[in-house]
Design a protein around this motif. Sequence first.
Motif, PDB file in Angstrom:
ATOM      1  N   LEU A  94      -9.324   4.802  -4.783  1.00 31.61           N
ATOM      2  CA  LEU A  94     -10.009   5.446  -5.673  1.00 31.61           C
ATOM      3  C   LEU A  94     -10.475   4.759  -6.497  1.00 31.61           C
ATOM      4  CD1 LEU A  94      -7.862   8.791  -6.301  1.00 31.61           C
ATOM      5  CD2 LEU A  94      -9.655   8.697  -4.949  1.00 31.61           C
ATOM      6  N   MET A  95     -10.357   3.761  -6.648  1.00 34.61           N
ATOM      7  CA  MET A  95     -10.753   2.749  -7.612  1.00 34.61           C
ATOM      8  C   MET A  95     -12.084   1.593  -7.665  1.00 34.61           C
ATOM      9  SD  MET A  95      -9.915   4.218 -10.593  1.00 34.61           S
ATOM     10  CE  MET A  95      -8.250   6.144 -11.137  1.00 34.61           C
ATOM     11  N   ASP A  96     -11.602   1.469  -6.040  1.00 36.83           N
ATOM     12  CA  ASP A  96     -12.546   0.466  -5.639  1.00 36.83           C
ATOM     13  C   ASP A  96     -13.532   0.911  -5.491  1.00 36.83           C
ATOM     14  OD1 ASP A  96     -10.710  -1.268  -5.607  1.00 36.83           O
ATOM     15  OD2 ASP A  96     -10.315  -1.189  -3.128  1.00 36.83           O
ATOM     16  N   ASP A 125       0.673  -1.155   0.358  1.00 36.99           N
ATOM     17  CA  ASP A 125      -0.555  -0.434  -0.002  1.00 36.99           C
ATOM     18  C   ASP A 125       0.707   1.237  -0.199  1.00 36.99           C
ATOM     19  OD1 ASP A 125      -3.001  -1.619  -0.626  1.00 36.99           O
ATOM     20  OD2 ASP A 125      -2.675  -1.351   2.388  1.00 36.99           O
ATOM     21  N   LEU A 126       1.987   0.992   0.512  1.00 41.48           N
ATOM     22  CA  LEU A 126       2.840   2.275   0.133  1.00 41.48           C
ATOM     23  C   LEU A 126       3.410   3.342  -0.942  1.00 41.48           C
ATOM     24  CD1 LEU A 126       5.350   1.300   3.214  1.00 41.48           C
ATOM     25  CD2 LEU A 126       3.098   3.119   3.024  1.00 41.48           C
ATOM     26  N   ASN A 127       3.270   2.261  -2.017  1.00 46.96           N
ATOM     27  CA  ASN A 127       3.721   2.225  -3.762  1.00 46.96           C
ATOM     28  C   ASN A 127       2.375   3.090  -4.281  1.00 46.96           C
ATOM     29  OD1 ASN A 127       4.124   1.953  -6.125  1.00 46.96           O
ATOM     30  ND2 ASN A 127       3.946   0.266  -6.469  1.00 46.96           N
ATOM     31  N   PRO A 128       2.630   3.981  -4.088  1.00 49.84           N
ATOM     32  CA  PRO A 128       1.394   5.528  -4.610  1.00 49.84           C
ATOM     33  C   PRO A 128       0.590   4.425  -5.208  1.00 49.84           C
ATOM     34  CG  PRO A 128       3.837   6.065  -4.416  1.00 49.84           C
ATOM     35  CD  PRO A 128       4.062   4.725  -4.548  1.00 49.84           C
ATOM     36  N   LYS A 129       0.925   3.795  -6.584  1.00 47.59           N
ATOM     37  CA  LYS A 129      -0.077   3.427  -7.518  1.00 47.59           C
ATOM     38  C   LYS A 129      -0.770   2.594  -7.164  1.00 47.59           C
ATOM     39  CE  LYS A 129       3.482   3.232 -11.894  1.00 47.59           C
ATOM     40  NZ  LYS A 129       3.466   2.459 -12.895  1.00 47.59           N
ATOM     41  N   THR A 130      -0.455   1.270  -5.816  1.00 49.10           N
ATOM     42  CA  THR A 130      -1.694   0.774  -5.781  1.00 49.10           C
ATOM     43  C   THR A 130      -2.303   1.408  -4.082  1.00 49.10           C
ATOM     44  OG1 THR A 130       0.688  -1.390  -5.801  1.00 49.10           O
ATOM     45  CG2 THR A 130      -0.843  -1.092  -4.123  1.00 49.10           C
ATOM     46  N   PHE A 131      -1.921   2.594  -3.651  1.00 47.71           N
ATOM     47  CA  PHE A 131      -2.424   3.785  -2.938  1.00 47.71           C
ATOM     48  C   PHE A 131      -3.777   3.989  -3.705  1.00 47.71           C
ATOM     49  CE2 PHE A 131      -3.453   7.386  -0.256  1.00 47.71           C
ATOM     50  CZ  PHE A 131      -3.567   6.948   0.335  1.00 47.71           C
ATOM     51  N   VAL A 132      -3.521   4.529  -4.706  1.00 49.42           N
ATOM     52  CA  VAL A 132      -4.493   5.139  -5.521  1.00 49.42           C
ATOM     53  C   VAL A 132      -5.891   4.233  -6.515  1.00 49.42           C
ATOM     54  CG1 VAL A 132      -4.963   6.686  -7.731  1.00 49.42           C
ATOM     55  CG2 VAL A 132      -3.159   7.246  -5.911  1.00 49.42           C
TER      56      VAL A 132
END
Length: 158
Positions: free
Chosen positions: A77-79, A66-73
């Motif tokens: 936002l996309m869920d 979750d610390l990866n910015p892409k995974t976090f976003v």
Amino acid sequence: MFNDIGALELVTLVILGVLIFGPDKLPKVIQDASRFIRKIREFSESAKEDIRTELGPEFKDFEFEDLNPKTFVRKQLMDGNDDLGLKEIRESFDLRKEMAEVTDAVNGRESASKDSAGGVSGGAAITAANGSPGAPDLLKKREQPAKDDRPPFDADAT
């Protein structure tokens, strides 16, 4: 880790390994490399466990991915969590329509589409922003002066 390596890449790596290390040393090199990778994984897992224990029970579901910015976003936002109404905004925004309106305004054509409020199209809105309907259109090219006419001269500018 190596899920995307195909048969051709694997054969190429084996041939390169035989050429670089020789057939006698290749098994020892492979063994050492696998031992090194195993130690790095063990070190990484122990560091993650240490961090989880130090953070306490509040962060028991904490994932380091979750610390990866892409995974976090993507997760935020996309869920299915649409607390901000982003899905409606995403669906209402049509980039092609917006670009067509801007292109029509620049080219001086009247756009056929009306906006959702029932107002005028993008080209007319730009003219209205300039002032009266008779205001000059600044996006159109001016007529070129005749060859004999001298361009205006500003003595203060030189």
